[in-house]
Design an enzyme around this catalytic site. Structure first.
Site, mmCIF file in Angstrom:
data_model
loop_
_atom_site.group_PDB
_atom_site.id
_atom_site.type_symbol
_atom_site.label_atom_id
_atom_site.label_comp_id
_atom_site.label_asym_id
_atom_site.label_seq_id
_atom_site.Cartn_x
_atom_site.Cartn_y
_atom_site.Cartn_z
ATOM 1 N NE ARG A 187 -14.520 -7.665 -2.059
ATOM 2 C CZ ARG A 187 -15.823 -7.462 -1.955
ATOM 3 N NH1 ARG A 187 -16.555 -8.198 -1.172
ATOM 4 N NH2 ARG A 187 -16.393 -6.505 -2.656
ATOM 5 C CB THR A 188 -7.941 -7.067 0.339
ATOM 6 O OG1 THR A 188 -8.454 -7.891 -0.699
ATOM 7 C CG2 THR A 188 -6.613 -7.616 0.799
ATOM 8 N NE ARG A 210 -5.238 -5.031 -3.440
ATOM 9 C CZ ARG A 210 -6.382 -5.663 -3.667
ATOM 10 N NH1 ARG A 210 -7.366 -5.057 -4.278
ATOM 11 N NH2 ARG A 210 -6.538 -6.911 -3.296
ATOM 12 C CE LYS A 238 2.416 16.560 -0.575
ATOM 13 N NZ LYS A 238 2.786 16.553 0.842
ATOM 14 C CG HIS A 280 -4.496 -11.167 -3.628
ATOM 15 N ND1 HIS A 280 -4.136 -10.812 -2.355
ATOM 16 C CD2 HIS A 280 -5.773 -10.740 -3.795
ATOM 17 C CE1 HIS A 280 -5.163 -10.188 -1.785
ATOM 18 N NE2 HIS A 280 -6.163 -10.136 -2.633
#
Lengths: 310, 152
Positions: free
Chosen positions: A57-58, A107, A86, A135
């Site tokens: 959702r974010t 995020r 990597k 957040h």
């Protein structure tokens, strides 16, 4: 405050005036959006969404916000499909991605990752969640939702329920609410209490704080009940999770002693902490809360890109 | 020999006095003096002190430490005093003071802090001096008391 080029990393970097300003711009954009359907402030601008940790959702909310502003989006939704696998450092990933975009949303599972990204990047960086730390855009949309529902934030009694230990949304929200004249009920199992440094800070900033395990005792006092999921993925060990799993469920029975005007919020996704029967009541505010993410993130993208007239 | 003679014995350099007994090694680690740097390092440990009961003294010969450099030791020795010596005379004396920002000395105790995983210098902002409370620049957690000692 010059917003162009500004990073949005932590609610701690914001003043009350900054918060109020973002909420005002979001409101203006929501009205414009309702009127015109779509806007073109960010035409030709590219948002890079770097989601090193899963979030639907974010990410979708940011993407929707950028599209509604007339811009476009690139990015990834899991670290496993990137050069991080990597062994590339976060700094190098950021320095690379900034060559392709005008603003970055990140995020990351580690606390402080967004701050580091902002130090490395020359374009604005917006934190979409860093571990159990911050957040900030969720907090701004939470405040926006409360303000839209009550017409104010001052004077409200707000309960934060659930995982107050690992839940970054409640950490940021509590810190932002300290700017306002509110009373807070922190309701959680003993194992998941709000970290002491946050409670101490709230008290130092003059917030009247009640810490309790008793949801039913607290509910008659509340104007807002902000429910959070007990997040299995944040627990260092499964046994600790099993001790607190399903500690609270907000259902019709629990709400019978609530004020008529009580609003129930949740950053979503929910598991079993709010019974679906609550959805149909006038208390449910969580889907409106999801919608609020779009105008608030439009405001932040537009401001940091410097494309809005303010 | 009187205690003050022990302090003033170097011809030129810096004398850090009133370090809590047993902390001298931490002090020279913080100041990056554990490697040979051309100057003589003199340590007096467990010296009787009116102020502290027992104290350590570190003398750095031929090198003048900056105030900022020395202030880092305030994290473990808030009572320490610093004497700048030239021609066997103390030309300047000051008390240490915790700087506004602590860079590169403490490691963040939060295992999930990005500073423990990426190539980055740990940084802390001072939230309060008494009692000492620091906030990690990256993960924003605060540390106090024993946690600060444990992170050195």
């Amino acid at each position: 405050m010059d917003w162009k080029g500004r990073d949005v990393i932590s609610i701690r970097d914001f003043s009350k005036e900054d918060i109020e300003f973002v909420l005002k711009v979001a409101e203006r954009l929501e009205e414009e959006l309702n009127e015109k359907g779509s806007l073109d402030y960010a035409r030709g601008k590219i948002l890079a969404t770097l989601f090193f940790e899963p979030s639907t959702r974010t990410r979708l909310s940011f993407e929707s916000a950028m599209h509604r502003l007339g811009g476009s989006v690139i990015g990834f939704s899991s670290a496993s499909s990137t050069s991080v696998k990597k062994g590339e450092s976060l700094a190098d990933t950021i320095k690379t991605v900034e060559q392709y975009s005008n603003v970055i949303v990140i995020r990351h599972p580690m606390e402080g990752a967004a701050r580091l990204a902002a130090e490395v990047a020359e374009i604005p960086v917006i934190n979409a969640g860093d571990g159990s730390n911050q957040h900030p855009t969720q907090t701004l949309l939470d405040l926006y939702t409360i303000k839209k529902a009550f017409g104010k934030i001052d004077g409200l009694t707000i309960g934060l329920l659930g995982d107050l230990k690992y839940g970054r949304t409640v950490h940021s929200l509590a810190e932002a609410l300290a700017f306002y004249d509110v009373e807070l009920y922190l309701i959680s199992p003993e194992l998941l209490r709000m970290p002491k440094h946050i409670v101490d800070e709230l008290r130092e900033r003059g917030v009247k704080v009640h810490e309790t395990t008793d949801l039913e005792g607290a509910i008659p006092e509340l104007d807002v009940l902000y429910v959070t999921r007990i997040q299995r993925e944040r627990f260092p060990d499964e046994e600790e999770y099993l001790k607190v799993k399903g500690s609270y469920q907000v259902n019709i029975g629990v709400l019978k002693n609530a004020k008529e005007t009580l609003k129930v919020m949740h950053p979503l996704p929910r598991v079993d902490e709010i019974h679906p029967e609550v959805d149909k009541t006038k208390h449910a505010l969580y889907f409106r809360q999801v919608f609020s993410g779009v105008p608030v993130r439009m405001a932040l993208l537009g401001l940091t890109l410097g494309v809005l007239e303010v | 020999m009187p205690e003050n003679l022990k302090i003033e014995v170097i011809p030129e350099g810096t004398v850090i006095d009133h370090i809590p007994a047993g902390k001298w090694l931490k002090v020279i680690e913080i100041l990056g003096l554990t490697k040979p740097n051309g100057g003589t390092l003199l340590i007096a440990s467990n010296v009787p002190s009116k102020k502290l009961g027992r104290k350590d003294i570190v003398k750095v010969e031929g090198r003048y430490l900056s105030e900022e450099e020395v202030n880092k030791i305030a994290l473990i020795a808030p009572m320490a005093t610093v004497n700048i010596v030239k021609d066997y005379k103390i030309i300047e004396k000051f008390n240490v003071e915790v700087p506004d920002e602590i860079t590169g000395i403490l490691k963040c105790p939060n295992p999930n802090c990005v500073s423990n995983h990426e190539y980055v210098t740990p940084r802390f902002h001072v939230e309060s001096r008494d009692p000492l409370k620091l906030r990690c620049h990256y993960c924003e957690r605060t540390i106090e008391g024993e946690d600060i000692m444990g992170s050195l």
